[in-house]
Design a protein around this motif. Structure first.
Motif, PDB file in Angstrom:
ATOM      1  N   LEU A 239     -49.327 -11.112 -31.419  1.00 44.34           N
ATOM      2  CA  LEU A 239     -48.798  -9.975 -31.053  1.00 44.34           C
ATOM      3  C   LEU A 239     -47.341  -9.918 -31.259  1.00 44.34           C
ATOM      4  N   SER A 240     -46.728 -11.322 -31.682  1.00 41.37           N
ATOM      5  CA  SER A 240     -44.979 -11.300 -31.454  1.00 41.37           C
ATOM      6  C   SER A 240     -44.280 -10.331 -32.401  1.00 41.37           C
ATOM      7  N   GLN A 241     -44.777 -10.122 -33.690  1.00 44.70           N
ATOM      8  CA  GLN A 241     -43.903  -9.276 -34.484  1.00 44.70           C
ATOM      9  C   GLN A 241     -43.991  -7.750 -33.899  1.00 44.70           C
ATOM     10  N   ALA A 242     -45.194  -7.280 -33.616  1.00 47.54           N
ATOM     11  CA  ALA A 242     -45.343  -5.907 -33.064  1.00 47.54           C
ATOM     12  C   ALA A 242     -44.666  -5.781 -31.595  1.00 47.54           C
ATOM     13  N   LEU A 243     -44.494  -7.106 -30.901  1.00 49.39           N
ATOM     14  CA  LEU A 243     -44.137  -6.802 -29.468  1.00 49.39           C
ATOM     15  C   LEU A 243     -42.440  -7.002 -29.593  1.00 49.39           C
ATOM     16  N   GLN A 244     -42.080  -7.626 -30.613  1.00 47.23           N
ATOM     17  CA  GLN A 244     -40.516  -7.608 -30.889  1.00 47.23           C
ATOM     18  C   GLN A 244     -40.190  -6.473 -31.276  1.00 47.23           C
ATOM     19  N   GLN A 245     -40.645  -5.664 -32.348  1.00 46.74           N
ATOM     20  CA  GLN A 245     -40.499  -4.481 -32.911  1.00 46.74           C
ATOM     21  C   GLN A 245     -40.182  -3.406 -31.442  1.00 46.74           C
ATOM     22  N   ALA A 246     -41.418  -3.275 -30.517  1.00 47.28           N
ATOM     23  CA  ALA A 246     -41.538  -2.577 -29.142  1.00 47.28           C
ATOM     24  C   ALA A 246     -40.154  -2.683 -28.455  1.00 47.28           C
ATOM     25  N   LEU A 247     -40.158  -4.040 -28.203  1.00 49.09           N
ATOM     26  CA  LEU A 247     -39.082  -4.376 -27.150  1.00 49.09           C
ATOM     27  C   LEU A 247     -37.821  -3.820 -27.588  1.00 49.09           C
ATOM     28  N   ASN A 248     -37.289  -4.063 -29.055  1.00 50.40           N
ATOM     29  CA  ASN A 248     -36.054  -3.915 -29.604  1.00 50.40           C
ATOM     30  C   ASN A 248     -35.834  -2.294 -29.670  1.00 50.40           C
ATOM     31  N   GLN A 249     -36.990  -1.517 -30.025  1.00 51.58           N
ATOM     32  CA  GLN A 249     -36.787   0.037 -30.092  1.00 51.58           C
ATOM     33  C   GLN A 249     -36.566   0.671 -28.734  1.00 51.58           C
TER      34      GLN A 249
END
Length: 190
Positions: A22-32
């Protein structure tokens, strides 16, 4: 403590235990979502690196599988390509209760995903009352709590500060074991 399944199906999404994929999708969600959540919570940061997110997921995975750690679920799209939000549960004391926390990705707010997640998760937490806290300035979180059957039980005055909002209160909500067992109200249209 309750035994938590690795995955819980919701009508339009999944609640899944922490996993490194889930790392990349979570990174994107957190940053957005930084701007949305920074006003109400103390953990958001303007930019999360992939390394930071992976470290966080490893720690969350360890906690999920430990006897006492926070049980964190990520709301993901059916094929796990997007993180829609997160729900965390931990056991509190004095008196015994579950403490629930949640956040929705900025791109997926007000679409009913969190309501679906709580509708599926709350029945698993019927051993003890469940509490959550939210900012008095976070109207969406307050509405979600009420729609999900929680009632406000306390106010902690001037407990939070934000440069834009100034000082504001923390609201404490609770749903009891009896209410959960009776399905009160967890409305389908929530």
């Amino acid at each position: 403590m309750t035994r938590f399944p690795e995955q819980i199906a919701c009508p339009r999404c999944l609640l899944v235990a922490p996993a490194i994929d889930l790392s990349q999708a979570l990174q994107q969600a957190l940053n957005q979502s930084y701007a949305l959540h920074a006003r109400f919570m103390d953990w958001p940061r303007p930019e999360r690196s992939l390394v930071d997110v992976e470290q966080g997921l490893r720690a969350a995975t360890d906690a999920f599988h430990s006897q006492e750690g926070e049980k964190r679920y990520y709301l993901v799209s059916p094929r796990r390509e997007q993180v829609l939000g997160c729900v965390g549960v931990e056991l509190g004391a004095d008196p015994l209760h579950y403490l629930l926390g949640y956040w929705a990705s900025a791109n997926h707010t007000r679409q009913g995903y969190m309501s679906e997640a709580l509708r599926q998760l709350l029945p698993l937490l019927s051993h003890y009352p469940v509490r959550l806290t939210t900012s008095s300035a976070n109207l969406a979180s307050q509405r979600l709590a009420l729609r999900s059957g929680f009632r406000q039980i306390a106010v902690v005055p001037n407990d939070r500060h934000d440069p834009q909002l100034g000082w504001h209160d923390t609201l404490v909500y609770e749903i009891t074991r009896y209410q959960q067992a009776q399905g009160v109200p967890l409305r389908p249209n929530a």
